[in-house]
Scaffold this motif. Structure first.
Motif, PDB file in Angstrom:
ATOM      1  N   GLU A 128     -12.990  96.646  16.612  1.00 31.21           N
ATOM      2  CA  GLU A 128     -12.452  96.789  15.267  1.00 31.21           C
ATOM      3  C   GLU A 128     -11.047  97.378  15.357  1.00 31.21           C
ATOM      4  N   GLY A 129     -10.046  96.591  14.968  1.00 29.80           N
ATOM      5  CA  GLY A 129      -8.664  97.042  15.037  1.00 29.80           C
ATOM      6  C   GLY A 129      -7.936  96.793  13.729  1.00 29.80           C
ATOM      7  N   PHE A 130      -6.816  97.521  13.540  1.00 29.42           N
ATOM      8  CA  PHE A 130      -6.068  97.428  12.295  1.00 29.42           C
ATOM      9  C   PHE A 130      -4.567  97.466  12.600  1.00 29.42           C
ATOM     10  N   ALA A 131      -3.800  96.694  11.834  1.00 30.02           N
ATOM     11  CA  ALA A 131      -2.344  96.788  11.835  1.00 30.02           C
ATOM     12  C   ALA A 131      -1.961  97.715  10.683  1.00 30.02           C
ATOM     13  N   CYS A 132      -1.262  98.807  11.007  1.00 31.64           N
ATOM     14  CA  CYS A 132      -0.968  99.834  10.002  1.00 31.64           C
ATOM     15  C   CYS A 132       0.541  99.956   9.786  1.00 31.64           C
ATOM     16  N   LEU A 133       0.937 100.084   8.517  1.00 31.94           N
ATOM     17  CA  LEU A 133       2.334 100.301   8.137  1.00 31.94           C
ATOM     18  C   LEU A 133       2.391 101.573   7.290  1.00 31.94           C
ATOM     19  N   ILE A 134       3.149 102.577   7.755  1.00 26.37           N
ATOM     20  CA  ILE A 134       3.282 103.854   7.056  1.00 26.37           C
ATOM     21  C   ILE A 134       4.705 103.970   6.521  1.00 26.37           C
ATOM     22  N   VAL A 135       4.842 104.412   5.270  1.00 25.15           N
ATOM     23  CA  VAL A 135       6.140 104.494   4.598  1.00 25.15           C
ATOM     24  C   VAL A 135       6.294 105.884   3.996  1.00 25.15           C
ATOM     25  N   SER A 136       7.477 106.485   4.155  1.00 23.06           N
ATOM     26  CA  SER A 136       7.741 107.772   3.520  1.00 23.06           C
ATOM     27  C   SER A 136       8.017 107.574   2.034  1.00 23.06           C
ATOM     28  N   ASP A 137       7.978 108.690   1.271  1.00 18.27           N
ATOM     29  CA  ASP A 137       8.207 108.633  -0.178  1.00 18.27           C
ATOM     30  C   ASP A 137       7.287 107.609  -0.828  1.00 18.27           C
ATOM     31  N   GLY A 138       5.962 107.760  -0.530  1.00 15.90           N
ATOM     32  CA  GLY A 138       4.977 106.791  -1.003  1.00 15.90           C
ATOM     33  C   GLY A 138       4.800 106.777  -2.501  1.00 15.90           C
ATOM     34  N   ALA A 139       5.282 107.790  -3.222  1.00 19.57           N
ATOM     35  CA  ALA A 139       5.071 107.839  -4.667  1.00 19.57           C
ATOM     36  C   ALA A 139       5.838 106.743  -5.404  1.00 19.57           C
ATOM     37  N   ASP A 140       6.903 106.222  -4.805  1.00 21.97           N
ATOM     38  CA  ASP A 140       7.745 105.222  -5.473  1.00 21.97           C
ATOM     39  C   ASP A 140       7.715 103.920  -4.684  1.00 21.97           C
ATOM     40  N   ILE A 141       6.512 103.392  -4.474  1.00 22.44           N
ATOM     41  CA  ILE A 141       6.384 102.248  -3.583  1.00 22.44           C
ATOM     42  C   ILE A 141       5.975 100.972  -4.301  1.00 22.44           C
ATOM     43  N   GLU A 142       5.673 101.060  -5.626  1.00 23.00           N
ATOM     44  CA  GLU A 142       5.181  99.898  -6.349  1.00 23.00           C
ATOM     45  C   GLU A 142       6.160  98.735  -6.308  1.00 23.00           C
TER      46      GLU A 142
END
Length: 713
Positions: A128-142
């Motif tokens: 079981e594996g996942f490709a992950c993308l993490i972004v700073s300032d997640g509150a304004d990501i819409e």
């Protein structure tokens, strides 16, 4: 460490097309070309650079994450900004636990002002594996999240393609090895491999089965002198005319010396280029004794059989070594004792060729209690007697097909095989047993039983760790009772004082000439009410101090919260702290109620200490407030959630990620050991839930996530 992406000033962003669209398109092209893991990482490092150009104020990290046996993330590789390293610690583990269940939606990273998405790399092999993308300032990501989701899905698809290519390459290597083995079998069936030049002069290129005598007879003869079949044609003419000869009987005067043997020849006409000095003909010769193949062929077959057995045993030893190493890794992992026991049981079952295995012990009441793959009490006292009798003088016993003494075990555990293996796992104070069945007609091999005997040491160690963790939990509970002793004495003193005063009044009433029965009855009723109050206090303390057996059951969380708050009330009143309870009616969890009571009591004690300034640099306050909120999680898991909030100073910077570590505490030595939250975390994970820490605008919070009854049913 993270691969740094260069910082790009805002004024250098391409103003033509949308930079995020450009990043998406170029990433799609790059990962489509990538055929190796290193090429994908290089393409994604370039993707990070493009994303930074598109959004200079943000930081990004891309990584591949596998789920460990305990459900915690194992980072395979990562790329991203060098100063944006959040892919570690409890915050990342808590995020991964939520993100892997959220079907490719962004989830916030608590305490990090970031958000991320985990896209499953679809596989069916159990990995079981996942490709992950993490972004700073997640509150304004819409505004950009759809394109970022597309990038994460591209990465997952590329990783799947590379993984499948690696698997195909491995299978091709195995196929080539099988082909080479087949070639060996073919070669071992012949005695001489020969070639010949254009004139037909034969040379023995390879001698097998120690037929040097035959090679000496053949070396240098001419193919024209070899008579093939019954027609009298010579080998040289046949090869030139037909191109090949297949397993034909052959005669030559040099072969007549080998009495009692019949010879068969095969040959192939390869090439005859004028002026080129190289073999033109090639073939083989085989000797057979009498009507069948001789002792040399039998010897070759014996050698091959021995080689095959050796290879099979080597493979068995390799699998056993891998299982032992995996077992050791599981023991050293941070997973719960329940998970350790489950995975070790599965490893041992696979090693024995069984579809399922079970671990069982005798409960306190003598009834058999299943420990793995699930925890529950079994019906049938004969189970323990059968196991104890069979393993009284040995550590391992096998019941063959037709052995009626094992019928009770087959029926009780629904074993799918006629052969049953049992293994004794002695602990400090009692005996535990492992058992499994196999459908193989030959039963269990001696090699697999020897492996089970050795692997049992790891299984026994997991059970000992489970016992020690339970003892540590009980010790912490007794320590909490000791801390509450002053509160208990205070709560008991009030009803006792009331009873004493009522008794004195009753004595005066009885001695009075104006004695009234109704007045006396009222005093007696008041005394009995205070006795009930004191009895309830003692019952709560006794229940809290009782040792848990680790069974999960349906627990009414409204009743549990009210009971714990009532028990902790004197301590909270002394600290000047009010408690507000807002738990949804009917909220229930599938947990060990005694252990969750211990967790909640510990959280209330910690909240009261934080409000009072214990272990913090902030001054204490006398207007403390604790809120306990309970609800079902709104996501697909429908977990039961209890959130404990306080208006204290919250978790300081640098403390949040270490708060769950054993022996880590900010309190003075006489007021804290650092085991409280670590034990709470272990208890929640044993129950199939998890704990989450953080700060809110008015203080700190701890959230308990527990498996709910609605989810199970």
């Amino acid at each position: 460490m993270l691969i740094s992406a260069p910082r790009v000033p805002p004024d250098s962003v391409d103003q033509g097309n949308d930079p995020l669209d450009r990043a998406l398109i170029e990433t799609a092209v790059d990962v489509a070309r990538a055929g190796e893991p290193d090429e994908i990482r290089q393409a994604l490092s370039r993707c990070i650079t493009l994303l930074r150009k598109a959004e200079p104020s943000r930081h990004y990290a891309l990584c591949e994450v596998s789920a460990g046996p305990d459900g915690r993330p194992v980072v395979v590789w990562r790329v991203g900004d060098g100063d944006f390293d959040i892919i570690e610690g409890e915050a990342f583990s808590a995020w991964f636990s939520r993100a892997r269940r959220s079907s490719g939606e962004f989830e916030s990273v608590v305490g990090k002002r970031a958000a991320g998405i985990a896209v499953a790399i679809e596989e069916t092999s159990g990995w079981e594996g996942f490709a992950c993308l993490i972004v700073s300032d997640g509150a304004d990501i819409e505004r950009v999240q759809e394109r970022l989701k597309a990038i994460a899905r591209l990465v997952a698809a590329a990783l799947l393609r590379v993984h499948r290519r690696q698997v195909e390459s491995f299978l091709q290597r195995r196929q080539q090895e099988a082909h080479d083995d087949a070639q060996v079998w073919l070669e071992m069936g012949i005695d001489i491999a020969w070639d010949a030049n254009a004139d037909g002069v034969l040379h023995c290129r390879r001698v097998l089965n120690r037929r040097d005598d035959l090679a000496r007879s053949l070396e240098g003869i001419n193919l024209a002198g070899m008579t093939v079949g019954n027609g009298g044609a010579n080998m040289l003419d046949l090869l030139r005319a037909e191109g090949r000869v297949r397993h034909q009987r052959v005669a030559h005067r040099n072969l007549d010396a080998h009495k009692g043997q019949t010879f068969y020849v095969s040959g192939l006409y390869t090439d005859e280029s004028a002026g080129v000095a190289r073999p033109v003909f090639a073939g083989t010769l085989t000797a057979a004794h009498g009507a069948g193949f001789g002792s040399f062929d039998a010897e070759a077959s014996s050698v091959l059989a021995q080689a095959s057995t050796a290879r099979r045993r080597e493979e068995e030893l390799r699998i056993e070594a891998e299982a032992m190493l995996e077992g050791l890794r599981l023991l050293l992992a941070s997973s719960t004792s329940r998970d350790k026991l489950l995975h070790l049981t599965n490893l041992l079952s696979r090693g024995l060729g069984a579809s399922a295995g079970f671990v069982v012990e005798a409960g306190f009441d003598g009834r058999p209690r299943l420990l793995s793959p699930e925890t529950r009490v079994l019906d049938g006292g004969h189970i323990i007697q059968t196991l104890a009798h069979g393993l009284a003088e040995r550590s391992l016993k096998v019941y063959a097909a037709g052995d009626m003494s094992a019928d009770g075990l087959r029926q009780a555990f629904d074993l799918d095989g006629a052969h049953v293996a049992t293994l004794a796992l002695p602990l400090k104070a009692h005996m535990t047993y492992f058992l499994c069945g196999t459908r193989a007609a030959e039963g269990f091999s001696s090699a697999s039983l020897a492996f089970a005997d050795r692997f049992g040491l790891l299984l026994r160690q997991a059970l000992l760790l489970r016992e020690e963790q339970a003892q540590l939990t009980q010790t912490a509970k007794m320590a909490a009772l000791g801390q509450m002793s002053a509160s208990i004495a205070h709560e008991l003193k009030q009803p006792l004082n009331t009873i004493s005063l009522a008794a004195q009044n009753l004595e005066a009433i009885i001695a009075s000439p104006k004695f009234e029965a109704r007045t006396a009855e009222a005093k007696i009723a008041r005394m009995l009410a205070q006795v009930d109050r004191a009895s309830n206090v003692i019952d709560r303390m006794r229940r809290f101090g009782r040792k848990s057996i680790g069974d999960n059951e349906r627990v009414d969380l409204v009743e549990l919260v009210e009971g714990v708050v009532s028990m902790m009330r004197p301590m909270l009143d002394r600290a000047g702290t009010d408690v507000e309870i807002n738990v949804s009616e009917g909220l229930a969890a599938l947990v060990d109620g005694l252990q969750v009571e211990q967790v909640l009591a510990n959280l209330l004690q910690n909240a009261a200490d934080a409000i009072s300034g214990v272990g913090t640099s902030a001054a204490g306050r006398r207007d403390g407030r604790i809120r306990i909120i309970g609800f079902y999680a709104p996501d697909a898991t429908r977990q039961a959630v209890l959130r404990v909030e306080d208006n204290g100073p919250g978790f300081p910077d640098g403390i949040l990620e270490r708060a769950l570590e054993p022996f880590f505490t900010t309190k003075p030595a006489e007021q804290g050991t650092g085991l409280g939250l670590a034990i709470c975390d272990a208890i929640l994970r044993e129950s199939g839930g998890f704990i989450e820490l953080g700060n809110h605008t008015g203080g700190g919070f701890v959230t308990l996530h527990m498996p709910s009854v609605t989810k199970i049913t």
